[in-house]
Design an enzyme around this catalytic site. Structure first.
Site, PDB file in Angstrom:
ATOM      1  N   THR A 112       0.878  -1.174   0.000  1.00  0.00           N
ATOM      2  CA  THR A 112       0.000   0.000   0.000  1.00  0.00           C
ATOM      3  C   THR A 112       0.914   1.222   0.000  1.00  0.00           C
ATOM      4  OG1 THR A 112      -0.039   0.132   2.397  1.00  0.00           O
ATOM      5  CG2 THR A 112      -1.757  -1.181   1.377  1.00  0.00           C
ATOM      6  N   LYS A 134     -14.329  15.705  12.902  1.00  0.00           N
ATOM      7  CA  LYS A 134     -15.354  15.832  13.932  1.00  0.00           C
ATOM      8  C   LYS A 134     -15.337  17.271  14.425  1.00  0.00           C
ATOM      9  CE  LYS A 134     -17.538  12.963  17.274  1.00  0.00           C
ATOM     10  NZ  LYS A 134     -17.457  11.820  18.156  1.00  0.00           N
ATOM     11  N   TRP A 167     -19.900  14.618  12.736  1.00  0.00           N
ATOM     12  CA  TRP A 167     -18.973  14.184  11.690  1.00  0.00           C
ATOM     13  C   TRP A 167     -19.212  14.949  10.395  1.00  0.00           C
ATOM     14  CZ3 TRP A 167     -14.924  11.619  13.123  1.00  0.00           C
ATOM     15  CH2 TRP A 167     -14.989  10.736  14.206  1.00  0.00           C
ATOM     16  N   GLU A 208      -5.260  -3.931  -1.292  1.00  0.00           N
ATOM     17  CA  GLU A 208      -5.571  -5.191  -0.609  1.00  0.00           C
ATOM     18  C   GLU A 208      -6.625  -6.008  -1.352  1.00  0.00           C
ATOM     19  OE1 GLU A 208      -5.367  -2.189   0.672  1.00  0.00           O
ATOM     20  OE2 GLU A 208      -4.564  -2.166   2.701  1.00  0.00           O
TER      21      GLU A 208
END
Ligand code: ADP
Length: 544
Positions: A184, A441, A446, A329
């Site tokens: 990654t 946040k 959120w 992945e």
């Protein structure tokens, strides 16, 4: 009772044999470092790949050993994509844009024995060569650029190939044999390895060709702008050989003009890359006339395709954006956004809204969203939770790491936790709200950074925008915007009107203060072209 069907291993040489047997005269096109165009046919590719397998054996590459590549997209890289796994070794594609420290880490972690490197990139390896603990030789691929004289232990690719025998010696491999290793890019932490198998690669190749995914076929001419050193090049090299699609490898030339030229001259039907490639291409095409009518689609993934980009390409050039989502992945493909008939028959505003979603799960990829306790949430298009996936081309563990971070990515009952926050609607369309680590946040609520970014990029004066949180005593996190105005719009850029614009969609507490809006000339990007929020957050910490 068991079925009475053959045990037929899904191994990569069978993809290679299809290319040889069914599409021998299909072309493979590559733009080289010196801008020349190289052309040859699948049959030449097959013969050279067989020879390359023998070169690898002569070099002493053993089964299971990792062999690195450090190269742009080209026919030689394609040869390596096949030759290395076909002798039972592991192709390790190294991301040429990684920081030296990460590159060192990855080469040593993978214990690469050899590295195949483009001549034009040799200079990047010279300062690191003494710190690569396991690398025995660098095999230099002659791309028209000079080889850095400081790189020791080199041998030339074409020289080796010219001496190699054309002897078709394909070992019998188990379909679960490791085939390729991809790390990654470390957007959210240290790079971690995904180790693909022959079987996962074969199935993924089939998966990306289906009519309702990317629909690759022998009629396609494909421009993979997504690098072969990133995320398995979205599986396109293997899928091309499986279907006979003609690949057009762009080499190092990934900006507007050379891409537009390739699309026009080679009559490209499908191109694939991250949004930060297509945005500048759009701007270029607006100012310069090129015929891109051969395109049936631009596949966009890696980051969210902004709705404005989808609308602009469609309205101005009749080019359809095919939005896809995936991860290293996951080999990487997870979803593709094609519209089902009920949506296709609606007006443009509904269609564009859907096209900006990440789309429907590809067959064999199962998805669900869960709350913080791991409880499955309804597929109602409203509930947001972490996206979990499972399927035959998704990792079951990371390569050689026991870190808590790596282990915690899996549930006990066999799902992979993507770290993405998403909703799934009742028709199955996935919509990524944000990465878990990028949500902001503010005042206890959120905010999706992606939602605000997409809205900002629909503004007529904004070319690129990204949004991150900054520690704030009163709000918890304050919203901070970094934006790059379009060419010619810098002078009259007004933060006050921007705040007014944001208030059309966002409530007061979500809107940044003028001092938190930064007009910049460029937004730092990761090695794979995503906005580098880690760097921006660090900058903000340093500033405060
Ligand atoms: P890295 O994890 O290092 O960024 P990847 O390229 O594997 O490397 O990144 C996968 C992630 O990229 C996904 O988990 C998701 O957050 C993001 N991503 C990929 N495609 C999309 C998309 N179409 N829309 C939104 N986010 C995407």
């Amino acid at each position: 009772m068991q079925g009475l069907m053959m045990d037929y291993s899904l191994t990569i040489e069978k993809i290679l044999f299809r290319a040889r047997d069914n599409f021998p005269y299909q072309e493979i096109i590559s733009r080289m470092a010196d801008e020349s165009i190289h052309r040859y046919k699948f049959i030449n590719f097959y013969e050279r790949t067989v020879k390359l397998m023998n070169v690898l054996r002569t070099l002493g590459v053993k089964k299971n050993e990792r062999v690195g590549t450090f190269a742009w997209n080209s026919y030689r890289h394609l040869e390596l994509y096949f030759a290395i796994p076909c002798i039972g070794s592991v192709l390790h594609t190294l991301n040429i844009r990684l920081f030296p420290e990460q590159l060192k880490f990855i080469v040593n972690h993978a214990e690469d024995q050899f590295i195949f490197v483009d001549a034009s990139l040799t200079k990047l390896l010279t300062p690191l060569q003494d710190e690569f603990k396991t690398v025995k030789k660098f095999i230099v691929m002659e791309d028209g650029a000079p080889v850095d004289p400081g790189l020791k232990n080199t041998v030339m690719y074409e020289e080796l190939l010219s001496k190699a025998e054309f002897k078709e010696d394909f070992p019998l491999l188990d379909e679960n044999q490791a085939a390729a290793l991809c790390y990654t890019s470390g957007t959210t932490g240290d790079p971690k390895g995904a180790l693909y198998s022959h079987r996962s690669t074969y199935l993924h190749s089939l998966g990306i060709c289906l009519a309702d995914t990317l629909a690759l076929s022998v009629n396609d001419i494909i421009l993979p702008v997504v690098p072969m050193f990133h995320v398995n090049c979205w599986g396109i090299p293997y899928a091309c050989c499986l279907t006979g699609s003609k690949p057009v490898f762009p080499g190092a030339h990934l900006i507007g003009k050379p891409l537009a030229e390739l699309i026009q001259n080679e009559k490209v039907t499908l191109a694939a890359g991250v949004p930060s490639i297509w945005n500048p291409l759009y701007q270029f095409l607006k100012k310069n006339h090129y015929d891109v009518s051969s395109l049936r689609g631009l596949v966009v993934g890696g980051s969210a395709a902004p709705r404005a980009m989808i609308e602009n390409f469609d309205k101005d050039f009749g080019v359809k954006i095919i939005h896809a989502w995936g991860m290293t992945e996951m080999s990487p493909l997870g979803t593709v956004c094609n519209l089902i008939p009920e949506i296709k028959s609606q007006d443009n505003s509904v269609k564009y809204k859907y096209m900006a979603k990440q789309g429907l799960g590809v067959p064999m990829v199962e998805m669900k969203i869960v709350d913080d306790e791991g409880k499955t949430l309804p597929k109602d298009g409203v509930s947001n939770g972490e996206l979990l996936v499972r399927g035959p081309w998704i990792i079951k563990e990371y390569y050689k790491t026991d870190s808590e971070d790596a282990k915690s990515a899996f549930t006990l009952d066999g799902w992979f936790k993507t770290g993405d926050i998403a909703s799934i609607d009742k028709m199955g369309y996935l919509e990524i709200t944000d990465r878990k680590k990028d949500l902001i946040k503010t005042r206890g609520e959120w905010l999706s950074s992606v939602e605000m970014e997409n809205f900002l990029m629909s503004h007529e004066s904004i070319m690129e925008a990204t949004v991150v949180g900054r520690q704030d005593d009163v709000r918890g996190e304050a919203v901070v915007v970094f934006l790059v105005p379009k060419e010619g719009h810098t002078e009259n850029f007004n933060k006050h009107t921007l705040i007014h614009f944001l208030s059309e969609k966002f409530v007061k507490w979500q809107i940044p203060k003028e001092s938190d809006i930064h007009v910049v000339t460029a937004i730092p990007k990761t090695s794979v072209g995503k906005f580098d929020k880690k760097v921006l957050r660090a900058q903000l910490k340093g500033d405060s």
